[in-house]
Design a protein around this motif. Structure first.
Motif, PDB file in Angstrom:
ATOM      1  N   GLY A   1      61.934  84.450   2.741  1.00 38.84           N
ATOM      2  CA  GLY A   1      62.109  84.372   1.274  1.00 38.84           C
ATOM      3  C   GLY A   1      60.979  84.333   0.344  1.00 38.84           C
ATOM      4  N   GLN A   2      61.341  84.020  -1.128  1.00 36.64           N
ATOM      5  CA  GLN A   2      60.237  83.922  -2.107  1.00 36.64           C
ATOM      6  C   GLN A   2      59.099  82.824  -1.620  1.00 36.64           C
ATOM      7  OE1 GLN A   2      59.935  86.250  -4.257  1.00 36.64           O
ATOM      8  NE2 GLN A   2      57.892  85.539  -4.723  1.00 36.64           N
ATOM      9  N   GLY A   3      59.476  81.725  -1.074  1.00 39.75           N
ATOM     10  CA  GLY A   3      58.768  80.428  -0.419  1.00 39.75           C
ATOM     11  C   GLY A   3      57.499  80.999   0.152  1.00 39.75           C
ATOM     12  N   ILE A   4      57.735  81.895   1.282  1.00 41.34           N
ATOM     13  CA  ILE A   4      56.789  82.259   2.072  1.00 41.34           C
ATOM     14  C   ILE A   4      55.836  83.290   1.473  1.00 41.34           C
ATOM     15  CG2 ILE A   4      58.097  84.115   3.265  1.00 41.34           C
ATOM     16  CD1 ILE A   4      55.789  81.763   5.057  1.00 41.34           C
ATOM     17  N   ARG A   5      56.604  84.400   0.721  1.00 39.44           N
ATOM     18  CA  ARG A   5      55.885  85.336   0.078  1.00 39.44           C
ATOM     19  C   ARG A   5      54.776  84.609  -0.961  1.00 39.44           C
ATOM     20  NH1 ARG A   5      61.072  87.671  -0.851  1.00 39.44           N
ATOM     21  NH2 ARG A   5      61.488  89.484   0.838  1.00 39.44           N
ATOM     22  N   ASP A   6      55.308  83.544  -1.666  1.00 38.18           N
ATOM     23  CA  ASP A   6      54.431  82.941  -2.483  1.00 38.18           C
ATOM     24  C   ASP A   6      53.043  82.306  -1.706  1.00 38.18           C
ATOM     25  OD1 ASP A   6      55.913  83.371  -4.764  1.00 38.18           O
ATOM     26  OD2 ASP A   6      56.653  81.570  -4.706  1.00 38.18           O
ATOM     27  N   VAL A   7      53.322  81.586  -0.728  1.00 37.81           N
ATOM     28  CA  VAL A   7      52.281  81.126  -0.018  1.00 37.81           C
ATOM     29  C   VAL A   7      51.269  81.829   0.618  1.00 37.81           C
ATOM     30  CG1 VAL A   7      52.048  79.353   2.112  1.00 37.81           C
ATOM     31  CG2 VAL A   7      53.814  78.967   0.543  1.00 37.81           C
ATOM     32  N   THR A   8      51.861  83.288   1.194  1.00 40.82           N
ATOM     33  CA  THR A   8      50.903  83.993   1.671  1.00 40.82           C
ATOM     34  C   THR A   8      50.282  85.072   1.057  1.00 40.82           C
ATOM     35  OG1 THR A   8      52.896  85.242   2.558  1.00 40.82           O
ATOM     36  CG2 THR A   8      52.285  83.665   4.119  1.00 40.82           C
ATOM     37  N   ARG A   9      50.582  85.252  -0.343  1.00 38.36           N
ATOM     38  CA  ARG A   9      50.498  86.285  -1.075  1.00 38.36           C
ATOM     39  C   ARG A   9      49.080  86.580  -1.140  1.00 38.36           C
ATOM     40  NH1 ARG A   9      48.029  86.649  -5.984  1.00 38.36           N
ATOM     41  NH2 ARG A   9      48.454  84.530  -6.147  1.00 38.36           N
ATOM     42  N   ILE A  10      48.034  85.640  -1.165  1.00 36.23           N
ATOM     43  CA  ILE A  10      46.416  85.925  -1.241  1.00 36.23           C
ATOM     44  C   ILE A  10      45.934  86.105   0.160  1.00 36.23           C
ATOM     45  CG2 ILE A  10      46.314  84.420  -3.308  1.00 36.23           C
ATOM     46  CD1 ILE A  10      45.346  82.095  -1.920  1.00 36.23           C
ATOM     47  N   ALA A  11      46.882  85.999   1.300  1.00 37.36           N
ATOM     48  CA  ALA A  11      46.176  86.308   2.470  1.00 37.36           C
ATOM     49  C   ALA A  11      45.932  87.713   2.857  1.00 37.36           C
ATOM     50  CB  ALA A  11      47.363  85.717   3.582  1.00 37.36           C
ATOM     51  N   ALA A  12      46.459  88.587   1.474  1.00 38.64           N
ATOM     52  CA  ALA A  12      46.314  90.081   2.082  1.00 38.64           C
ATOM     53  C   ALA A  12      45.078  90.656   1.594  1.00 38.64           C
ATOM     54  CB  ALA A  12      47.493  90.590   1.132  1.00 38.64           C
ATOM     55  N   SER A  13      44.006  89.743   1.146  1.00 45.16           N
ATOM     56  CA  SER A  13      42.951  90.028   0.572  1.00 45.16           C
ATOM     57  C   SER A  13      41.882  90.600   1.606  1.00 45.16           C
ATOM     58  CB  SER A  13      42.185  88.878  -0.229  1.00 45.16           C
ATOM     59  OG  SER A  13      43.073  88.453  -1.405  1.00 45.16           O
ATOM     60  N   ASP A  14      40.978  91.338   1.105  1.00 41.41           N
ATOM     61  CA  ASP A  14      40.034  91.971   2.291  1.00 41.41           C
ATOM     62  C   ASP A  14      39.201  90.835   3.104  1.00 41.41           C
ATOM     63  OD1 ASP A  14      38.059  93.729   3.576  1.00 41.41           O
ATOM     64  OD2 ASP A  14      36.790  93.671   1.676  1.00 41.41           O
ATOM     65  N   PRO A  15      39.402  90.843   4.233  1.00 37.33           N
ATOM     66  CA  PRO A  15      38.723  89.703   5.219  1.00 37.33           C
ATOM     67  C   PRO A  15      37.014  89.870   5.024  1.00 37.33           C
ATOM     68  CG  PRO A  15      40.362  90.990   6.521  1.00 37.33           C
ATOM     69  CD  PRO A  15      40.202  91.715   5.261  1.00 37.33           C
ATOM     70  N   GLN A  16      36.459  91.040   4.947  1.00 35.48           N
ATOM     71  CA  GLN A  16      35.124  90.853   4.705  1.00 35.48           C
ATOM     72  C   GLN A  16      34.462  90.462   3.340  1.00 35.48           C
ATOM     73  OE1 GLN A  16      32.672  91.914   7.221  1.00 35.48           O
ATOM     74  NE2 GLN A  16      31.581  90.967   5.874  1.00 35.48           N
ATOM     75  N   MET A  17      35.271  90.910   2.453  1.00 34.28           N
ATOM     76  CA  MET A  17      35.034  90.198   1.038  1.00 34.28           C
ATOM     77  C   MET A  17      34.896  88.679   1.371  1.00 34.28           C
ATOM     78  SD  MET A  17      36.834  90.448  -2.567  1.00 34.28           S
ATOM     79  CE  MET A  17      38.369  89.361  -2.014  1.00 34.28           C
ATOM     80  N   TRP A  18      35.932  88.081   1.745  1.00 34.39           N
ATOM     81  CA  TRP A  18      36.354  86.704   1.871  1.00 34.39           C
ATOM     82  C   TRP A  18      35.101  86.023   2.770  1.00 34.39           C
ATOM     83  CZ3 TRP A  18      38.126  82.874  -0.995  1.00 34.39           C
ATOM     84  CH2 TRP A  18      38.760  83.111  -1.939  1.00 34.39           C
ATOM     85  N   ILE A  19      34.593  86.573   4.026  1.00 36.48           N
ATOM     86  CA  ILE A  19      33.565  86.254   4.635  1.00 36.48           C
ATOM     87  C   ILE A  19      32.414  86.109   3.891  1.00 36.48           C
ATOM     88  CG2 ILE A  19      32.045  86.829   6.523  1.00 36.48           C
ATOM     89  CD1 ILE A  19      34.400  88.271   8.059  1.00 36.48           C
ATOM     90  N   ASP A  20      32.005  87.105   3.082  1.00 36.19           N
ATOM     91  CA  ASP A  20      30.859  87.008   2.184  1.00 36.19           C
ATOM     92  C   ASP A  20      31.096  85.758   1.249  1.00 36.19           C
ATOM     93  OD1 ASP A  20      29.847  89.186   3.195  1.00 36.19           O
ATOM     94  OD2 ASP A  20      30.544  90.683   1.625  1.00 36.19           O
ATOM     95  N   ILE A  21      32.066  85.345   0.673  1.00 36.26           N
ATOM     96  CA  ILE A  21      32.077  84.394  -0.102  1.00 36.26           C
ATOM     97  C   ILE A  21      32.076  82.899   0.592  1.00 36.26           C
ATOM     98  CG2 ILE A  21      33.916  83.245  -1.622  1.00 36.26           C
ATOM     99  CD1 ILE A  21      35.255  86.050  -2.434  1.00 36.26           C
ATOM    100  N   LEU A  22      32.865  83.052   1.636  1.00 36.51           N
ATOM    101  CA  LEU A  22      32.932  81.650   2.479  1.00 36.51           C
ATOM    102  C   LEU A  22      31.811  81.158   2.990  1.00 36.51           C
ATOM    103  CD1 LEU A  22      36.468  82.004   3.992  1.00 36.51           C
ATOM    104  CD2 LEU A  22      35.678  80.372   2.273  1.00 36.51           C
ATOM    105  N   SER A  23      30.716  82.341   3.389  1.00 37.31           N
ATOM    106  CA  SER A  23      29.411  82.228   3.752  1.00 37.31           C
ATOM    107  C   SER A  23      28.423  81.459   2.799  1.00 37.31           C
ATOM    108  CB  SER A  23      28.832  83.505   4.490  1.00 37.31           C
ATOM    109  OG  SER A  23      29.639  84.203   5.538  1.00 37.31           O
ATOM    110  N   ALA A  24      28.953  81.668   1.684  1.00 39.52           N
ATOM    111  CA  ALA A  24      27.934  81.202   0.510  1.00 39.52           C
ATOM    112  C   ALA A  24      28.576  79.676   0.139  1.00 39.52           C
ATOM    113  CB  ALA A  24      27.960  82.467  -0.747  1.00 39.52           C
ATOM    114  N   ASN A  25      29.461  79.521   0.736  1.00 33.30           N
ATOM    115  CA  ASN A  25      30.006  77.984  -0.049  1.00 33.30           C
ATOM    116  C   ASN A  25      30.785  77.104   1.312  1.00 33.30           C
ATOM    117  OD1 ASN A  25      30.386  76.077  -2.164  1.00 33.30           O
ATOM    118  ND2 ASN A  25      32.191  76.850  -2.485  1.00 33.30           N
TER     119      ASN A  25
END
Length: 361
Positions: free
Chosen positions: A203-227
């Motif tokens: 339902g909407q609850g799981i959609r809300d919680v997981t929405r941002i998990a659809a982002s590009d993994p490589q982009m987030w590896i770059d971000i998290l590697s810097a912080n």
């Protein structure tokens, strides 16, 4: 500002370029992938031709790991009077630039607090930054003219400037962006091998919680590697809460009355603290959060339904503050949740019923 050079034509760089170009700034585009720069130019973000001389402002829109090298090269070539980066972390790139011995009077760090799950120039929009915070991290060395150009950029993008220390910024985004993204991904990972019958109940609850998990993994590896440090510290705190919550839930399973009571108290505590934290999240346009009333309307999944609801609300003189749609599982129908000021809820409910809409209590 009359001229700008945007180096990096992904989502953020192209969105900034689209905005500047629409405001009459001559924008030049550059990217390590020339095809991506040509795509951004075709969208109206500027020209992929190199500037003939120094521009007013160079906007460095590359991943955090490449900011220092890209900035150092641009500064040594003298491509601009002022330089600004839009990376999502600020302390690391600044220290790398200092280590290179560069004159940083012409540089200011920045971070527009806006984005989407999609990346690349085709995801860019000229209104991406409107009403959103745009952090600026000047140092004692930052020239006043450079700060003014950065503030002009923020104003042209219709964002809200926020001045912060670079390291304080990195701790803040770890809390409100980087750590939540990893938690969202961990929740979504539980669905990967789940039974289809269970996933279909989403339902909407799981959609809300997981929405941002659809982002590009490589982009987030770059971000998290810097912080990584501030994010790891926060996840340690989340892990401690998870351990306590698991113990509380095991207590609720117990046949022992005292353990059940202790478990209930533990769950109540984490839920209470969640309530207390959630109400601190800024509301619409960054203002204090407002409690809205929900008017729920059942609609068919057909073209024009939402437009009709908004038109009918407008005719009733009611402003829709926010909207959510919950789609019915296995049916071509959904529930539209219209969020309005409490005093407007009965007015809207009566008006929509009068116009034939099905209202759910």
């Amino acid at each position: 500002m009359r001229t700008a050079l945007v180096m990096g034509t992904g989502l953020i760089g192209t969105s900034a370029a689209l905005t500047l170009a629409s405001r009459g700034v001559v924008v030049h585009l550059a990217d390590h992938d020339p095809e991506q720069a040509r795509t951004a130019a075709a969208l109206g973000a500027g020209t992929d031709a190199a500037p003939e001389g120094p521009v007013d402002l160079a906007v460095i829109a590359v991943p955090p790991a490449h900011v220092a090298a890209t900035l150092a090269d641009a500064m040594r070539r003298g491509v601009a009077r002022a330089y600004l980066d839009v990376a999502s972390v600020k302390g690391g790139p600044r220290r790398e630039l200092e280590a290179l011995g560069l004159d940083l009077s012409a540089y200011i760090g920045s971070h527009p607090m806006s984005g989407r799950e999609r990346s690349g120039p085709l995801a860019a929009t000229a209104d991406l930054f409107e009403g959103r915070p745009w952090v600026l991290t000047p140092t004692r060395d930052t020239d006043t003219e450079v700060l003014n150009l950065a503030l002009e950029l923020v104003a042209l993008c219709r964002a809200v400037p926020v001045v912060m220390d670079a390291d304080a910024h990195d701790r803040a985004v770890a809390l409100v962006s980087h750590m939540p993204h990893l938690v969202s991904s961990m929740v979504a990972a539980r669905l990967e091998h789940a039974e289809d019958t269970a996933v279909r109940l989403s339902g909407q609850g799981i959609r809300d919680v997981t929405r941002i998990a659809a982002s590009d993994p490589q982009m987030w590896i770059d971000i998290l590697s810097a912080n990584p440090g501030p994010v790891a510290d926060l996840l340690s705190e989340v892990a401690a809460d998870l351990d306590e919550t698991v113990r509380a839930l095991r207590g609720l399973q117990s046949a022992d009355e005292d353990k059940r009571l202790g478990g209930a108290a533990g769950i109540a505590d984490v839920l209470r603290r969640g309530n207390a934290g959630q109400v601190r999240v800024p509301g619409k346009h960054g203002s204090a959060p407002t409690a809205y009333e929900i008017v729920a309307v059942l609609i068919d999944d057909q073209p024009g339904q939402l437009a009709r609801i908004f038109a009918d609300a407008g005719m009733a003189g009611v402003n829709i503050e926010d909207v959510r749609i919950e789609h019915a599982t296995g049916q071509q129908a959904g529930l539209v949740q219209l969020m309005v000021e409490p005093k407007a809820a009965p007015v809207l409910t009566a008006a929509l019923r009068e116009r034939g809409w099905s209202i759910r209590q």
